[in-house]
Design an enzyme around this catalytic site. Structure first.
Site, PDB file in Angstrom:
ATOM      1  N   CYS A  35       1.462  -1.378   0.120  1.00  0.00           N
ATOM      2  CA  CYS A  35       0.277   0.108  -0.114  1.00  0.00           C
ATOM      3  C   CYS A  35       0.978   1.061  -0.289  1.00  0.00           C
ATOM      4  O   CYS A  35       0.361   2.283  -0.397  1.00  0.00           O
ATOM      5  CB  CYS A  35      -1.450  -0.329   1.038  1.00  0.00           C
ATOM      6  SG  CYS A  35      -2.030  -1.188   1.045  1.00  0.00           S
ATOM      7  N   CYS A 106      -2.389  10.013   6.207  1.00  0.00           N
ATOM      8  CA  CYS A 106      -1.051   9.340   6.535  1.00  0.00           C
ATOM      9  C   CYS A 106      -1.887  10.064   8.793  1.00  0.00           C
ATOM     10  O   CYS A 106      -0.906   9.173   9.208  1.00  0.00           O
ATOM     11  CB  CYS A 106      -0.265  10.953   6.294  1.00  0.00           C
ATOM     12  SG  CYS A 106       0.289  10.750   4.682  1.00  0.00           S
TER      13      CYS A 106
END
Lengths: 290, 391
Positions: A35, A106
């Site tokens: 990923c 994130c």
């Protein structure tokens, strides 16, 4: 080049708390090589097994993934586990002075690793993490069904992120979770989920309470600012800070793009209308320069 | 901080001599080349000279050179023209690793009812010629294969591919933006019908491109409304940039040998040293014939954007095939088409050199790069597992 804040750059170039804790009480692991980002978070608790004494991380990912992990470890230290669980992905982004929207995933990864670590410690059922799996689970498999096959993301997880971050478009959902960012096949499904979440919100329309104690009023003002006002300002690169509440007088200071903006007077009125709608009729919003 | 510029496949420095050549054509000799008077006429003369210089680099005739605004315009014009020329043919062939200037246009064509075949590549980035031979038929209007890949530098056998297209009566276009100026190209006697070139990849300024159109090739213009470029590309000529491109092509011809000896040696030294100093790295397309200035290296267990930003802190400019730099979430379509293992697709870095690259600059990168990769591996959970295994 990404427009990273100086705080993001600092936490990327000088990350705090990199490493591991051999006798960690809780470990949370999310993401995979396939990923493109992954985070392993270690937590050490105090003797009462309540407060987080130390936190360390290892991250595979871009500058903002490393900075978000570094920020997270700084934020949780000294907090009880319940306090830590209250940290949202937006709190991580705020700590860093903001993240480009395309990089919000994130901060979501950080929040998710924290949740996994604590839930696992508390004995809740978290499926084993499979980091070798090609395009395996970006985030741990919550209950629910996989929506984004490319990144292995479930509807339960997506709904949670849509709701807590008040997302309204599929593009935003991609920025926050990566879902829909590869083949794009699940974008119609993501749009359905957004409609569901927004629909759910409509089912229980929030109304102004009849009577409020001073304490409850202050709480409600804070809640409305967090849930209804700040996300609107973020959309335009702005922000506000609550300075003081004195009875019905609410003092706010505008930040980022809103600071010094010629139309901040209008923005203050918008805030006032929201608060009058949802808290109390007599609220007056004042802009202060603190 | 003085930059160490190793991103010449993205854009290049305008050569000082090129800049000097174009300088008078802004404030002094600003006439319109199409004007009847002497003032425009002298610009027309320089534009013709530039056309000759470009043609000379390509082994072409001057009238086969059409000046455009950029490589992307040339690519778009070539493919559109072929479809208009052969309205009855409904099939287009390209490769999976093309630049978006070609690939996006081809993918859009599928929505207009065209059949589009994207030919794959092998692990080294080499075109699957067998798949291509099977795909082409009498319905194929145009085949568009890049001459050399921008990310890996891998060179495609475009002459052979063009000869195959010819047997089916299809037109053949090549996006040669990365190849021109780096490797010799000769259109004389070639089977290639159309070719795209971009000025800013060979030390001319941005905003100037060329579409080479073989004499006798049927063509429908993309821009209409003026007689410029023999009515094949309407619009007032960007005279200064055209003159600059002419000079840049002349210089490229003069430096061609250096590009394939000195620059190539620097590139080889850089990649060899990094492969020795850094474990678990691989050269993307290393097994194929490549441009002399390009190397793409995949570092396992680390992510490209983080590498680029640490390099950037030291003034070193490179580029990456990683997802995070582009805002997309997957590694580049080129690396995916090559089947680069997912353990390192996210950690690919491209260094692209030019004749302005110095040995000292290469030394600096060789010195700094191992510590950057080690630092990020130390931070990465997968890198740490790997380092533990090594110890």
């Amino acid at each position: 080049m990404w427009d990273y804040t100086p705080i993001v750059k600092d936490h990327f170039l000088n990350p705090r708390n990199v490493g591991d804790i051999p006798d960690a009480d809780a470990v949370g692991e999310v993401g995979s090589l396939a990923c493109g980002d992954a985070l392993k978070l270690y937590l050490k608790l105090d003797d009462n097994k309540d407060k987080i004494l130390d936190a360390k991380f290892q991250t595979f990912g871009c500058a903002s993934a490393i900075a978000s992990s570094s920020a997270l470890t700084e934020m949780v230290k000294g907090k009880t586990m319940d306090e830590a669980l209250a940290i949202s992905n937006q709190d991580i982004a705020d700590f860093l002075g903001g993240l480009p929207e395309e990089k919000m995933h994130c901060s979501v990864m950080g929040q998710e690793a924290l949740e996994v670590a604590i839930f696992k410690y508390r004995g809740m059922d978290i499926p084993e993490h499979d980091s070798e799996h090609d395009h395996g689970h970006a985030y741990p498999d919550h209950e629910g069904t996989i929506v984004c096959k490319c990144f292995g993301i479930t509807d339960t997880f997506l709904k949670k992120v849509i709701e807590t971050n008040r997302l309204t478009t599929a593009e935003q959902v991609t920025h926050f979770t990566k879902a829909g960012g590869a083949c794009g096949g699940c974008i119609p499904k993501i749009q359905e989920l957004i409609a569901q979440v927004l629909g759910d919100a409509d089912v229980q329309p929030r109304t102004r309470p009849e009577k409020l104690s001073n304490m409850k009023k202050m709480q409600l003002i804070q809640e409305v600012l967090e849930r209804d006002v700040r996300p609107l300002l973020w959309a335009d690169g702005g922000d506000l800070e609550l300075i003081d509440i004195d009875g019905s007088r609410v003092q706010v200071a505008f930040r980022k793009a809103c600071a010094g903006c010629a139309s901040s007077g209008n923005t203050a009125r918008m805030v006032e209308v929201k608060l009058r709608d949802l808290v109390a009729e007599d609220i007056v919003v004042e802009e202060v320069s603190a | 901080m003085k930059e160490i510029y190793l991103d010449n496949n993205a854009t290049t420095k305008v050569d000082e001599a090129v800049f000097e050549e174009m300088r008078p054509y802004f404030c002094e000799l600003y006439g319109n080349p199409s004007s009847m008077h002497f003032f425009g006429g002298q610009v027309q003369g320089k534009v013709s000279e530039a056309r000759n210089r470009v043609a000379a680099l390509l082994g072409a005739s001057p009238e086969e050179i059409i000046f455009t605004a950029c490589g992307t315009e040339s690519d778009n014009a070539a493919i559109r023209s072929a479809l208009e020329v052969f309205p009855e043919r409904r099939h287009v062939i390209t490769s999976r690793v093309e630049h978006p200037a070609v690939l996006t246009q081809c993918r859009n064509l599928t929505q207009k009812g065209y059949r589009v075949t994207e030919i794959g590549v092998d692990g080294a980035g080499r075109l699957d010629m067998e798949e291509y031979r099977k795909a082409i038929d009498d319905d194929t209007a145009i085949v568009s294969f890049m001459w050399a890949n921008n990310e890996t530098g891998v060179i495609f056998p475009v002459e052979e591919a063009a000869a195959i297209a010819k047997t089916k009566g299809a037109l053949f276009h090549s996006d040669a933006v990365q190849a021109i100026g780096k490797i010799p190209i000769n259109m004389d006697g070639s089977a290639i019908d159309m070719l795209s070139l971009s000025g800013h990849k060979l030390h001319a300024p941005k905003g100037i491109g060329v579409l080479y159109l073989r004499r006798g090739t049927p063509f429908r213009p993309f821009l209409v409304g003026g007689h410029q470029e023999r009515s094949r590309r309407a619009g007032t000529e960007n005279a200064a940039a055209i003159i600059a491109l002419g000079k840049a092509c002349e210089l490229a011809g003069q430096h061609m040998e250096a590009e394939n000896t000195i620059v190539k040696a620097q590139r080889d030294r850089l990649q060899d040293a990094l492969m020795v100093a850094i474990p678990n790295a691989r050269i993307n397309g290393g097994g194929a014939e490549r441009l002399p200035n390009t190397t793409s290296i995949a570092f396992e267990f680390v992510e490209g954007e983080a590498i680029l930003l640490l390099l950037s802190e030291l003034g070193i400019c490179a580029s990456s095939g990683s997802a995070c730099t582009s805002g997309s979430l997957e590694p580049s379509h080129v690396l995916r088409a090559m089947g680069v293992p997912f353990t390192c697709a996210h950690g690919s870095i491209r260094f692209s050199l030019s004749r302005f690259t110095t040995d000292t600059e290469i030394d600096t990168v060789i010195r700094e790069m191992p510590a950057i990769i080690a630092r990020l591996r130390q931070m990465s959970p997968f890198g740490r597992e790997f380092l533990k295994g090594q110890a």
